[in-house]
Design an enzyme around this catalytic site. Sequence first.
Site, PDB file in Angstrom:
ATOM      1  N   GLY A 364       0.823  -1.195   0.000  1.00  0.00           N
ATOM      2  CA  GLY A 364       0.000   0.000   0.000  1.00  0.00           C
ATOM      3  C   GLY A 364       0.856   1.242   0.000  1.00  0.00           C
ATOM      4  O   GLY A 364       2.085   1.180  -0.056  1.00  0.00           O
ATOM      5  N   CYS A 365       0.215   2.391   0.096  1.00  0.00           N
ATOM      6  CA  CYS A 365       0.949   3.661   0.067  1.00  0.00           C
ATOM      7  C   CYS A 365       1.843   3.829   1.282  1.00  0.00           C
ATOM      8  O   CYS A 365       2.814   4.582   1.252  1.00  0.00           O
ATOM      9  CB  CYS A 365      -0.042   4.822  -0.023  1.00  0.00           C
ATOM     10  SG  CYS A 365      -0.967   4.845  -1.571  1.00  0.00           S
ATOM     11  N   THR A 366       1.500   3.158   2.391  1.00  0.00           N
ATOM     12  CA  THR A 366       2.295   3.306   3.606  1.00  0.00           C
ATOM     13  C   THR A 366       3.287   2.170   3.799  1.00  0.00           C
ATOM     14  O   THR A 366       3.996   2.132   4.797  1.00  0.00           O
ATOM     15  CB  THR A 366       1.364   3.377   4.830  1.00  0.00           C
ATOM     16  OG1 THR A 366       0.547   2.205   4.858  1.00  0.00           O
ATOM     17  CG2 THR A 366       0.477   4.610   4.778  1.00  0.00           C
ATOM     18  N   GLY A 367       3.346   1.221   2.878  1.00  0.00           N
ATOM     19  CA  GLY A 367       4.303   0.135   2.988  1.00  0.00           C
ATOM     20  C   GLY A 367       3.668  -1.223   2.789  1.00  0.00           C
ATOM     21  O   GLY A 367       2.533  -1.329   2.324  1.00  0.00           O
TER      22      GLY A 367
END
Length: 397
Positions: A364-367
């Site tokens: 995802g965008c956060t990892g």
Amino acid sequence: MTENKAVKKMIGNVFNDIADAMQTGQFGKKARIGLTTLGSEHGVETLIQGAEMAAQMCSDYEVILIGPKNDTKFQTIEVNEEEMMHKTMEKLLEDGTIDACVTMHYNFPIGVATVGKVFTPGKGKEMYLATTTGTTSTHRVESMVKNALRGIIVAKACGIENPSVGILNLDGSRQVERALKELNSNGYPINFQESMRSDGGCVMRGNDLLAGTPDVMVQDTLSGNIFMKVFSSFTTGGEYESMGYGYGPGIGDGYDKTVLILSRASGTPVVANAIKYAADLIKGNIKEVAKREFDLARAAGGEAILKSLIKGTQKAACDERDKEVTAPPHEVVTGSISGIDIMDLEDAVTALWKKGIYAESGMGCTGPVVMVSEAKLQRAIQELKEAKFVAQEADPC
């Protein structure tokens, strides 16, 4: 005389339409680009304003909004919740209602990563960053080799016939260089760019990053994500991304959706550019270009080169683990768990399989994330806590 001019103009327009249709494969229709409008840190209005700006930039595409009801001229598929918004987006892509979609906070499966596009501050040149979200592999060097191919694919779809490629000077860059040069010598042509610095070479310095020396700059995804944020918002202090084209399309071998990513901090100009970026990819037949390039790389021994990058004991352990553990029956995975190190991601998935929980790895965008069914989310979190893959305070993301 006036009638003759009108007829000539009409005929000219028809021939232009035919030429565009032959290029895009879409006779008599514009590219339809979806834009999801929930989730921005700057509100729904910022995204809608981006759509309006994109519509003013060019008439070659149609923007369709996916989100809350609004008073604009755009066709809107009304959705009021983020999870349902992404499910709706996927359905619209699958049934052909839209050709591509621009969204944010969307998880790709492992093997799919996005190619961003920026204006470099040194010379104002456009440059593709391969890659910026998602991940192509949990093995760093292998992932960077794969990232290079994805950058080439996107640059070619956007009209650069022979894009120049540079490898940023990071850990593993020399191994990446050797692998790509072997692929090149085996018959997959790669146009290696020389550094602007006096000692040259295709391994790029920070100066090359600022100047946009290559068309495609190759690095690991997490570094690329940071570069995107810096290039997009260095004039605004970081909270509002005002420059560039966003984090780009997710590209993977066999992945058939054209989904482009924005940050929650992306501002109106970036939203507009991302929509234009999506339309350019559709016009350039991104899916056909991707299939062709992946096939060419395979024919040049790409898979064998990638396997050689993963050293003996690690690869053997992975192979043995895969033989021992069989995935449970497939389930729809909409719940996600964050806080897992990228190097432990596949082991975490296997640990859940051993407990009878179907899981998939994703980014995802956060990892990194592990994705499971909503019904088994809390149980999966507890299992990963007990196996020490996540911290005790971990929650669903």
